[in-house]
Design a protein around this motif. Structure first.
Motif, PDB file in Angstrom:
ATOM      1  N   ALA A  39       0.812  -1.221   0.000  1.00 33.21           N
ATOM      2  CA  ALA A  39       0.000   0.000   0.000  1.00 33.21           C
ATOM      3  C   ALA A  39       0.839   1.262   0.000  1.00 33.21           C
ATOM      4  N   GLY A  40       2.148   1.109  -0.005  1.00 36.01           N
ATOM      5  CA  GLY A  40       3.020   2.271   0.128  1.00 36.01           C
ATOM      6  C   GLY A  40       2.786   3.353  -0.906  1.00 36.01           C
ATOM      7  N   GLU A  41       2.404   2.959  -2.132  1.00 35.68           N
ATOM      8  CA  GLU A  41       2.241   3.958  -3.195  1.00 35.68           C
ATOM      9  C   GLU A  41       0.790   4.387  -3.388  1.00 35.68           C
ATOM     10  N   LEU A  42      -0.119   3.855  -2.583  1.00 37.77           N
ATOM     11  CA  LEU A  42      -1.512   4.263  -2.696  1.00 37.77           C
ATOM     12  C   LEU A  42      -1.671   5.710  -2.246  1.00 37.77           C
ATOM     13  N   THR A  43      -2.483   6.448  -2.950  1.00 31.24           N
ATOM     14  CA  THR A  43      -2.735   7.845  -2.574  1.00 31.24           C
ATOM     15  C   THR A  43      -4.138   8.040  -2.019  1.00 31.24           C
ATOM     16  N   ASP A  44      -4.950   6.996  -2.070  1.00 33.54           N
ATOM     17  CA  ASP A  44      -6.310   7.094  -1.566  1.00 33.54           C
ATOM     18  C   ASP A  44      -6.308   6.904  -0.048  1.00 33.54           C
ATOM     19  N   ALA A  45      -6.779   7.910   0.693  1.00 31.98           N
ATOM     20  CA  ALA A  45      -6.729   7.866   2.157  1.00 31.98           C
ATOM     21  C   ALA A  45      -7.580   6.733   2.712  1.00 31.98           C
ATOM     22  N   GLU A  46      -8.730   6.481   2.114  1.00 30.59           N
ATOM     23  CA  GLU A  46      -9.595   5.417   2.627  1.00 30.59           C
ATOM     24  C   GLU A  46      -8.931   4.049   2.481  1.00 30.59           C
ATOM     25  N   GLN A  47      -8.270   3.816   1.343  1.00 31.86           N
ATOM     26  CA  GLN A  47      -7.564   2.543   1.173  1.00 31.86           C
ATOM     27  C   GLN A  47      -6.470   2.380   2.220  1.00 31.86           C
ATOM     28  N   GLN A  48      -5.733   3.448   2.473  1.00 34.66           N
ATOM     29  CA  GLN A  48      -4.681   3.383   3.499  1.00 34.66           C
ATOM     30  C   GLN A  48      -5.285   3.050   4.865  1.00 34.66           C
ATOM     31  N   ALA A  49      -6.444   3.618   5.137  1.00 39.30           N
ATOM     32  CA  ALA A  49      -7.095   3.374   6.421  1.00 39.30           C
ATOM     33  C   ALA A  49      -7.578   1.945   6.538  1.00 39.30           C
ATOM     34  N   VAL A  50      -8.215   1.452   5.478  1.00 43.66           N
ATOM     35  CA  VAL A  50      -8.822   0.117   5.535  1.00 43.66           C
ATOM     36  C   VAL A  50      -7.775  -0.964   5.732  1.00 43.66           C
ATOM     37  N   VAL A  51      -6.661  -0.866   5.038  1.00 44.45           N
ATOM     38  CA  VAL A  51      -5.645  -1.915   5.165  1.00 44.45           C
ATOM     39  C   VAL A  51      -5.086  -1.937   6.582  1.00 44.45           C
ATOM     40  N   ARG A  52      -4.916  -0.791   7.189  1.00 49.17           N
ATOM     41  CA  ARG A  52      -4.405  -0.737   8.567  1.00 49.17           C
ATOM     42  C   ARG A  52      -5.434  -1.232   9.582  1.00 49.17           C
ATOM     43  N   LEU A  53      -6.676  -0.865   9.353  1.00 53.45           N
ATOM     44  CA  LEU A  53      -7.721  -1.307  10.281  1.00 53.45           C
ATOM     45  C   LEU A  53      -7.891  -2.825  10.210  1.00 53.45           C
ATOM     46  N   THR A  54      -7.786  -3.369   9.013  1.00 53.38           N
ATOM     47  CA  THR A  54      -7.904  -4.822   8.856  1.00 53.38           C
ATOM     48  C   THR A  54      -6.812  -5.540   9.627  1.00 53.38           C
ATOM     49  N   LEU A  55      -5.573  -5.098   9.450  1.00 51.25           N
ATOM     50  CA  LEU A  55      -4.462  -5.745  10.149  1.00 51.25           C
ATOM     51  C   LEU A  55      -4.577  -5.532  11.657  1.00 51.25           C
ATOM     52  N   ALA A  56      -5.009  -4.349  12.063  1.00 50.69           N
ATOM     53  CA  ALA A  56      -5.173  -4.081  13.499  1.00 50.69           C
ATOM     54  C   ALA A  56      -6.193  -5.030  14.112  1.00 50.69           C
ATOM     55  N   ASP A  57      -7.295  -5.249  13.419  1.00 48.46           N
ATOM     56  CA  ASP A  57      -8.340  -6.142  13.916  1.00 48.46           C
ATOM     57  C   ASP A  57      -7.809  -7.563  14.074  1.00 48.46           C
ATOM     58  N   ILE A  58      -7.051  -8.002  13.086  1.00 52.79           N
ATOM     59  CA  ILE A  58      -6.479  -9.353  13.135  1.00 52.79           C
ATOM     60  C   ILE A  58      -5.493  -9.480  14.297  1.00 52.79           C
ATOM     61  N   LEU A  59      -4.630  -8.479  14.453  1.00 48.87           N
ATOM     62  CA  LEU A  59      -3.619  -8.531  15.511  1.00 48.87           C
ATOM     63  C   LEU A  59      -4.250  -8.485  16.899  1.00 48.87           C
ATOM     64  N   LEU A  60      -5.318  -7.722  17.044  1.00 45.14           N
ATOM     65  CA  LEU A  60      -5.975  -7.680  18.350  1.00 45.14           C
ATOM     66  C   LEU A  60      -6.583  -9.030  18.683  1.00 45.14           C
ATOM     67  N   GLU A  61      -7.153  -9.683  17.686  1.00 48.47           N
ATOM     68  CA  GLU A  61      -7.687 -11.026  17.910  1.00 48.47           C
ATOM     69  C   GLU A  61      -6.571 -12.000  18.274  1.00 48.47           C
ATOM     70  N   ARG A  62      -5.357 -11.710  17.782  1.00 42.22           N
ATOM     71  CA  ARG A  62      -4.218 -12.594  18.063  1.00 42.22           C
ATOM     72  C   ARG A  62      -3.415 -12.113  19.267  1.00 42.22           C
ATOM     73  N   ALA A  63      -3.996 -11.190  20.042  1.00 47.64           N
ATOM     74  CA  ALA A  63      -3.430 -10.728  21.322  1.00 47.64           C
ATOM     75  C   ALA A  63      -2.168  -9.896  21.158  1.00 47.64           C
ATOM     76  N   ASP A  64      -1.989  -9.252  20.009  1.00 52.36           N
ATOM     77  CA  ASP A  64      -0.881  -8.310  19.843  1.00 52.36           C
ATOM     78  C   ASP A  64      -1.465  -6.902  19.920  1.00 52.36           C
ATOM     79  N   ALA A  65      -1.790  -6.496  21.149  1.00 57.73           N
ATOM     80  CA  ALA A  65      -2.521  -5.245  21.333  1.00 57.73           C
ATOM     81  C   ALA A  65      -1.678  -4.023  21.031  1.00 57.73           C
ATOM     82  N   ALA A  66      -0.374  -4.093  21.274  1.00 58.87           N
ATOM     83  CA  ALA A  66       0.475  -2.914  21.086  1.00 58.87           C
ATOM     84  C   ALA A  66       0.527  -2.509  19.614  1.00 58.87           C
ATOM     85  N   GLU A  67       0.813  -3.458  18.724  1.00 60.42           N
ATOM     86  CA  GLU A  67       0.868  -3.120  17.302  1.00 60.42           C
ATOM     87  C   GLU A  67      -0.527  -2.820  16.775  1.00 60.42           C
TER      88      GLU A  67
END
Length: 996
Positions: free
Chosen positions: A649-677
């Motif tokens: 996603a590094g070259e994406l310029t769409d703010a919503e796309q940047q947000a969605v990819v981060r939120l998706t990974l955050a949700d997965i990591l929280l389910e996997r008990a990696d709360a800090a990241e």
């Protein structure tokens, strides 16, 4: 004028001591002091003066304490013996506050201020106190008057002097030591000194509140941004609304101004609008308004000087107006200090502060803040026109080359490059006509994406322009865009099909040696497949297809078949277009409820995009696939896909796309008990959603996840602050989410020790489920609210909430444990305000009712260990209630005041009967705990220990010792490590006491 009685004054003083700090409390304290003086009662007057001094301290009028302190000191000098040890200690302690108030009062001459310090030193020496507080007071006085050598000597003597009971608490001293290091330019040392306070190891009534605010800029200057963000969230929450902490509030406002969080700063300013006024404490005024001025100047610099700020002295002010008023007032105060001190130190420090530059462009805080409006354009200066510099031909040619390459590749940066080309081209005459059409093409594409009404006309003009220049392959692409624009604008199916046919013919008519001929034909086919599916769905709807489910299934099947054929035809030659087709196939599979089929299709789409040199195109299928894999219980693969999506996603310029990819990974990591990241990703996701204008939608979900991540890290204050800020948005996302969010916030506030606020959230959540058929959710929330109302000592409200919870639990008919716990809570509330015969009888009835529920067989199920444990706990607590009743009467017997104690005195026989009942109940409870095993050993010991001491009160200490001795012998046979270390020694000590 009526005269207050002694009882009225005493009652008023008692109430005033616990009132919130501020001018209202001070005014009441002043009235009480005047009434006490008029009464002629010296003791009452001293109490009233002491109360007045303390009231002033915790307000913005702290410098007013000088007069009542001088009066109290006169009372002490007249009759020191009239002061108890505690009163004298309080008087000398207040000397330190007075020393601070003197340095903060420019109207007090330097000589008088110095003499007050000398007087403090003399009195402390005579009273035998350490010079430590004197030297600290001297340090701050020397600093403010610019005598650095004296300040250094005072600091050294402060640190060298012994601590005694007149010394400030450790937290306050560490605040001062760190602040001195910061003033000397050593931020790292300051933070090192403050660490025990920041970590919560050293606290008091106003710490870590003040240190959390003062540490913000040092943290920023050292690049410790994550810590600064956390300290702001935690610290502002502590300082909010407290009048004595307005200087700290000013530091939080300043922090916002210097971190790109000006909207947050404005919100904090609005919350304290009532205090943007001429405060009596001039030093506090300078400090608080200094932070406000940093914000106002920053807003002016950003072009927001016209925005409404807050009123000042009842007059509405814009940002620019308020800045000028506060700046003039503050500089006047600073000059008054300098005139008194004979230096320019105060003015210099103040000007340096309000002129501070941002320390970071933007530091996302996680909390929701309304975006600032677009700034007003600056007025253009009236001047002679200046010819624009000639465009560098070579530079423009290179820019156009890069823009065309990005466009042909579908790179997200293409729009930015063409915008720059458009700015360079302007209205210059000597520009390649093809470049002008390319710029027009970019504008037409932007209009088409936005659904603009003139999009078709713009695209048509571009097509004609390309055709006139012989650029047929670009003209063919424009023909295809016209079909898409028509579909977007709701044109008739026939018109859209005709435009598609024209576009396909235009692509097929390209010269055979045109390199892009095959791509234009394929793109036309793919567009036709998609639009035809859309048109079929429209026609099916218009035909009132009552077999909607079957019709939709048929439409999906046709679209899937056409896309599959497209993939087979172009898999080798056009992988990026095939990737789009496969992603669509994956989405069709998901819409049909077949995630297993979607997984390989989405993986193939991502792989083809990467292989085609278009990694940004792989982000959407990877993110979507990650979510699917999580739903299938494959979290490791899901995390791998989400991380891959983020990397691409590094070259994406769409703010919503940047947000969605981060939120998706955050949700997965929280389910996997990696709360800090997860927290870090959710934080940046919220920031990107804000940039996309989706604060109330995706931004709210990102902040909810951020709050959950903070809660997992036990950062409950941060979580509560983030959740509060976005609560209005989250409440708009459906009843289920509103319920979950209210309950979550209630849980956070409960953990933070804010029972009133927690109860409010639980009650609001209970209202949401009031009409549900299942009463259990409302029952649980009512019980949680009751627990917190009880914790807040709102007894009538707690009783009402418990009774409602009990009613609802009984409606559900399957919550005996919950019923029992409510009944026990009601029993304790019956004797909270007063342990009386009526209250004890009520408590006994409720406990008996609870025991009856537990002793009644619960269906055909075998006796539950949980229910037996609750029964033992009920007997245990009933014994405790009876013991409270006995204790009241025992104290009554020992009290010489015959008017105190309960009206219903019990005789010896009644007391003996109660004690025997206590022993019986504790024995019964201990027996059940013994049957339940080692997990209940602590409760068993408590029961036996209580029974043993009650046996002693009955004159039978040997019986009590025997109980514990038997337990000791039993526990010695238990396996090593199965008995808590403290139980045996404590039991042995009790036996020794009983048999002594």
């Amino acid at each position: 004028m009526s005269t207050m009685t002694r009882e009225e004054i005493e009652q008023g003083l008692q109430e005033n001591r616990f009132a919130p700090g501020g001018t209202a409390r001070n005014a009441h304290a002043e009235v009480l002091a005047a009434a006490a003086e008029a009464s002629g009662d010296s003791e009452l007057f001293r109490d009233a003066l002491d109360n007045l001094i303390n009231s002033y301290l915790y307000s913005s009028e702290s410098t007013k304490m000088l007069v009542p302190f001088a009066r109290l000191l006169q009372e002490y000098d007249k009759d020191p013996g009239a002061f108890s040890k505690g009163d004298a200690h309080s008087l000398f302690w207040q000397f330190k506050w007075v020393a601070t108030a003197i340095s903060e009062s420019p109207e007090i001459p330097l000589e008088s201020a110095t003499s007050w310090l000398d007087e403090m030193e003399r009195r402390y020496r005579i009273a035998g106190y350490s010079e430590r507080p004197v030297r600290e007071s001297e340090l701050w006085f020397a600093d403010v008057i610019g005598d650095d050598e004296r300040a250094e000597r005072a600091y050294a003597r402060w640190q060298a002097a012994d601590r005694d009971d007149m010394s400030d608490c450790h937290a306050c001293e560490l605040n001062g030591q760190g602040h001195y290091a910061m003033l000397r330019g050593d931020d790292a040392r300051a933070l090192e000194v403050w660490q025990p306070v920041l970590a919560g190891d050293k606290t008091c009534a106003e710490e870590p509140h003040r240190v959390l605010a003062t540490a913000l800029l040092p943290l920023l200057r050292l690049g410790r941004f994550e810590e600064a963000r956390a300290q702001h969230l935690r610290g502002y929450r502590m300082a909010r609304g407290k009048e004595s902490l307005l200087p700290s509030v000013g530091k939080h406002i300043e922090f916002c101004a210097l971190t790109g969080n000006e909207p947050r700063g404005l919100e904090i300013l609005a919350e304290h609008a009532a205090h943007v006024a001429p405060l009596a404490n001039l030093d506090d005024r300078l400090s608080f308004h200094g932070g406000v001025l940093v914000l106002l100047r920053r807003l002016k610099d950003l072009g927001h000087g016209h925005l409404s700020a807050v009123p000042y002295e009842g007059v509405p002010r814009t940002v620019a107006e308020l800045y000028e008023v506060l700046r003039a007032d503050a500089l006047d105060i600073a000059r008054r200090f300098d005139a008194r001190n004979g230096t320019t130190r105060v003015s210099e420090r103040f000007l340096a502060r309000i002129g501070g530059a941002p320390l970071v462009d933007v530091l996302p805080l996680g909390v929701r803040s309304a975006a600032l409006p677009q700034p007003e354009p600056a007025a253009a200066p009236v001047a002679a026109p200046v010819p624009a510099p000639a465009t560098d031909g070579a530079a423009l040619a290179e820019l156009v080359r890069r823009a065309r390459a990005a466009r042909d590749l579908g790179h997200p940066g293409s729009d930015g490059l063409w915008a720059e080309v458009a700015a360079r081209v302007g209205t210059a005459d000597a520009v390649d006509p093809l470049v002008r059409v390319d710029v027009a093409d970019h504008r037409a594409l932007a209009a088409a994406r936005a659904g603009a009404g003139d999009a078709a006309a713009l695209v048509t003009a571009v097509r004609d322009g390309y055709r006139a220049l012989g650029q047929e392959e670009r003209a063919a692409l424009s023909e295809l865009r016209l079909a898409s624009v028509a579909a977007q604008s709701g044109a008739a199916p026939g018109e859209i099909r005709e435009l598609l046919a024209v576009a396909l013919r235009a692509a097929e008519a390209l010269e055979a040696d045109e390199p892009l001929r095959g791509r234009r034909i394929a793109l036309a086919e793919l567009c036709a497949i998609r639009l035809e599916s859309y048109l079929r769905s429209l026609e099916a709807t218009d035909a009132h297809d009552h077999g909607h489910g079957h019709g939709q299934e048929r439409a999906h099947g046709e679209l899937a078949a056409e896309l599959t054929a497209f993939v087979a035809s172009y898999a080798q030659s056009l992988p990026d277009l095939v990737a789009e087709a496969e992603e669509t196939l994956g989405r069709i599979a998901l819409s049909e409820g077949d995630p297993e089929r979607a997984v390989p299709l989405l993986a193939a789409a991502a792989a083809r995009a990467i292989a085609a040199g278009r990694p940004w195109q792989a982000v959407d299928p990877l993110v979507l696939r990650a979510g699917v894999l999580m739903s299938l219980g494959r979290p490791e693969e899901a995390e791998e896909d989400a991380r891959s999506g983020l990397a691409h996603a590094g070259e994406l310029t769409d703010a919503e796309q940047q947000a969605v990819v981060r939120l998706t990974l955050a949700d997965i990591l929280l389910e996997r008990a990696d709360a800090a990241e997860a927290a870090e990703l959710a934080l940046t996701a919220a920031h990107w959603f804000d940039q996309a204008g989706l604060t109330a939608d995706g931004g709210a979900q990102a902040r909810l996840l951020l709050a959950r991540a903070y809660a997992h890290q036990h950062r409950n204050a941060d979580a509560a602050e983030v959740l509060r800020s976005t609560l209005p948005d989250l409440l708009e996302h459906g009843e289920q989410q509103a319920l979950a969010v209210r309950e979550f916030l209630g849980d956070l506030l409960r953990e933070l020790g804010e029972p009133r606020e927690a109860a409010e959230q639980y009650l609001l959540a209970a209202e949401l489920v009031k009409g549900w058929e299942d009463p259990r959710p409302q029952a649980g929330l009512a019980q949680s609210a009751a627990d917190q109302l009880s914790e807040a000592r709102l007894t009538p409200e707690a009783v009402a909430a418990y009774e409602r919870a009990l009613e609802l639990h009984r409606l559900s008919g399957d919550a005996p444990v919950a019923e029992v716990r409510v009944l026990r809570s009601l029993a304790w509330l019956a004797i909270r305000e007063e342990v009386s015969a009526t209250g004890v009888a009520r408590a006994r009835t409720l406990m008996a009712e609870a025991a009856g529920i537990l002793e009644t067989p619960q269906g055909d199920a075998p006796e539950s260990p949980e229910l037996r444990s609750e029964l033992a706990q009920t007997w245990h607590q009933l014994a405790q209630v009876l013991d409270r009743w006995v204790s009241v009467h025992v104290q009554e017997d020992d009290d010489e005041d015959e008017d105190s104690g309960p009206a219903e005195a019990l005789g010896d026989a009644e007391l003996t009967a109660l004690r025997l009942e206590e022993v019986l109940l504790w024995d019964r409870a201990a027996g059940v705990y013994a049957d339940l095993g080692g997990d209940h050993l602590t409760e068993r010991f408590q029961c036996l220990n209580n029974a043993a001491w009650t046996e002693r009160e009955l004159g039978r200490p040997e019986a009590g010792a025997a109980r514990l001795s038997a337990l000791i012998e039993e526990l010695r046979t238990w396996p090593e490590g199965s008995v808590p270390e403290w139980i045996l020694p404590r039991a042995e000590r009790t036996v020794a006491h009983l048999t002594d």
